[in-house]
Design an enzyme around this catalytic site. Structure first.
Site, PDB file in Angstrom:
ATOM      1  N   ASP A  33       0.839  -1.191   0.000  1.00  0.00           N
ATOM      2  CA  ASP A  33       0.000   0.000   0.000  1.00  0.00           C
ATOM      3  C   ASP A  33       0.881   1.251   0.000  1.00  0.00           C
ATOM      4  OD1 ASP A  33      -3.226   0.530   0.925  1.00  0.00           O
ATOM      5  OD2 ASP A  33      -1.814   2.211   1.103  1.00  0.00           O
ATOM      6  N   ASN A  91     -13.026  -3.494   1.965  1.00  0.00           N
ATOM      7  CA  ASN A  91     -14.068  -2.480   2.040  1.00  0.00           C
ATOM      8  C   ASN A  91     -14.997  -2.579   0.839  1.00  0.00           C
ATOM      9  OD1 ASN A  91     -13.115  -1.236   4.462  1.00  0.00           O
ATOM     10  ND2 ASN A  91     -11.465  -0.306   3.272  1.00  0.00           N
ATOM     11  N   HIS A 104     -10.235  -5.613  -3.555  1.00  0.00           N
ATOM     12  CA  HIS A 104      -8.924  -5.818  -2.945  1.00  0.00           C
ATOM     13  C   HIS A 104      -9.082  -6.195  -1.485  1.00  0.00           C
ATOM     14  CE1 HIS A 104      -9.941  -1.511  -2.652  1.00  0.00           C
ATOM     15  NE2 HIS A 104      -9.311  -1.507  -1.494  1.00  0.00           N
TER      16      HIS A 104
HETATM   17  P1  AMP Z   1      -9.891   1.171   0.106  1.00  0.00           P
HETATM   18  O1  AMP Z   1     -10.318   2.335   0.957  1.00  0.00           O
HETATM   19  O2  AMP Z   1     -10.163  -0.156   0.773  1.00  0.00           O
HETATM   20  O3  AMP Z   1     -10.451   1.253  -1.293  1.00  0.00           O
HETATM   21  O4  AMP Z   1      -8.312   1.258   0.038  1.00  0.00           O
HETATM   22  C1  AMP Z   1      -7.589   1.683  -1.078  1.00  0.00           C
HETATM   23  C2  AMP Z   1      -6.132   1.634  -0.705  1.00  0.00           C
HETATM   24  O5  AMP Z   1      -5.365   1.792  -1.884  1.00  0.00           O
HETATM   25  C3  AMP Z   1      -5.676   2.723   0.263  1.00  0.00           C
HETATM   26  O6  AMP Z   1      -5.124   2.112   1.442  1.00  0.00           O
HETATM   27  C4  AMP Z   1      -4.618   3.508  -0.527  1.00  0.00           C
HETATM   28  O7  AMP Z   1      -3.536   3.938   0.273  1.00  0.00           O
HETATM   29  C5  AMP Z   1      -4.183   2.479  -1.547  1.00  0.00           C
HETATM   30  N1  AMP Z   1      -3.638   3.022  -2.783  1.00  0.00           N
HETATM   31  C6  AMP Z   1      -4.173   3.982  -3.578  1.00  0.00           C
HETATM   32  N2  AMP Z   1      -3.397   4.191  -4.639  1.00  0.00           N
HETATM   33  C7  AMP Z   1      -2.354   3.330  -4.552  1.00  0.00           C
HETATM   34  C8  AMP Z   1      -1.212   3.050  -5.353  1.00  0.00           C
HETATM   35  N3  AMP Z   1      -0.972   3.720  -6.490  1.00  0.00           N
HETATM   36  N4  AMP Z   1      -0.343   2.114  -4.945  1.00  0.00           N
HETATM   37  C9  AMP Z   1      -0.565   1.429  -3.794  1.00  0.00           C
HETATM   38  N5  AMP Z   1      -1.632   1.632  -2.994  1.00  0.00           N
HETATM   39  C10 AMP Z   1      -2.513   2.574  -3.370  1.00  0.00           C
END
Ligand code: AMP
Length: 120
Positions: A33, A91, A104
């Site tokens: 992440d 989520n 994810h």
């Molecule tokens: P969610 O709220 O469950 O949709 O979580 C999305 C996650 O994706 C968050 O923890 C972000 O920090 C992560 N995220 C967003 N963009 C990227 C990226 N380019 N590379 C890695 N993680 C990401």
């Protein structure tokens, strides 16, 4: 909700955006992440186009679901958190604050994680 082919994880899958890869097989990609909430914070995604856990559960093939489930526990073990413990979070939708509309699972570990949700 229909699948947005321009969501950030779709772009990572297409190689348009870099990621720090933790694992990959025919059905699954995992990467660290970008804003880690724990010493281990890995995102596991299917390579297929599924919006959320509900979409994945309803539409993915048995092979995709088996590969994904096996990958999650393998990645956690390879990250070194199987013994100390870890939390899986997925989520779905607005109340959960799902930011990225590609299914994810977060693997979080490496420190005591506290309660499952913030008490009201
Ligand atoms: P969610 O709220 O469950 O949709 O979580 C999305 C996650 O994706 C968050 O923890 C972000 O920090 C992560 N995220 C967003 N963009 C990227 C990226 N380019 N590379 C890695 N993680 C990401």
């Amino acid at each position: 909700m229909s699948y947005d082919t321009n969501n950030i994880f779709a772009r990572i899958l297409r190689g348009e955006i870099p990621c720090r890869k933790a694992y990959e097989d025919d059905h699954v990609l995992a990467f660290h992440d970008i804003h880690p909430q724990a010493p281990t914070h890995i995102l596991v995604i299917p390579k297929g186009s599924y919006v959320s856990a509900a979409d994945f559960g309803a539409k993915a093939s048995d092979a995709e679901i088996a590969a994904f489930t096996r990958a999650v526990s393998r990645i956690a073990a390879e990250a070194g958190v199987e013994g100390s413990g870890y939390r899986l979070i997925s989520n779905h939708g607005a109340d959960s604050h799902q930011e990225v509309p590609h299914y994810h699972v977060h693997i979080l570990g490496g420190r005591p994680l506290g309660r499952l949700v913030t008490p009201l």
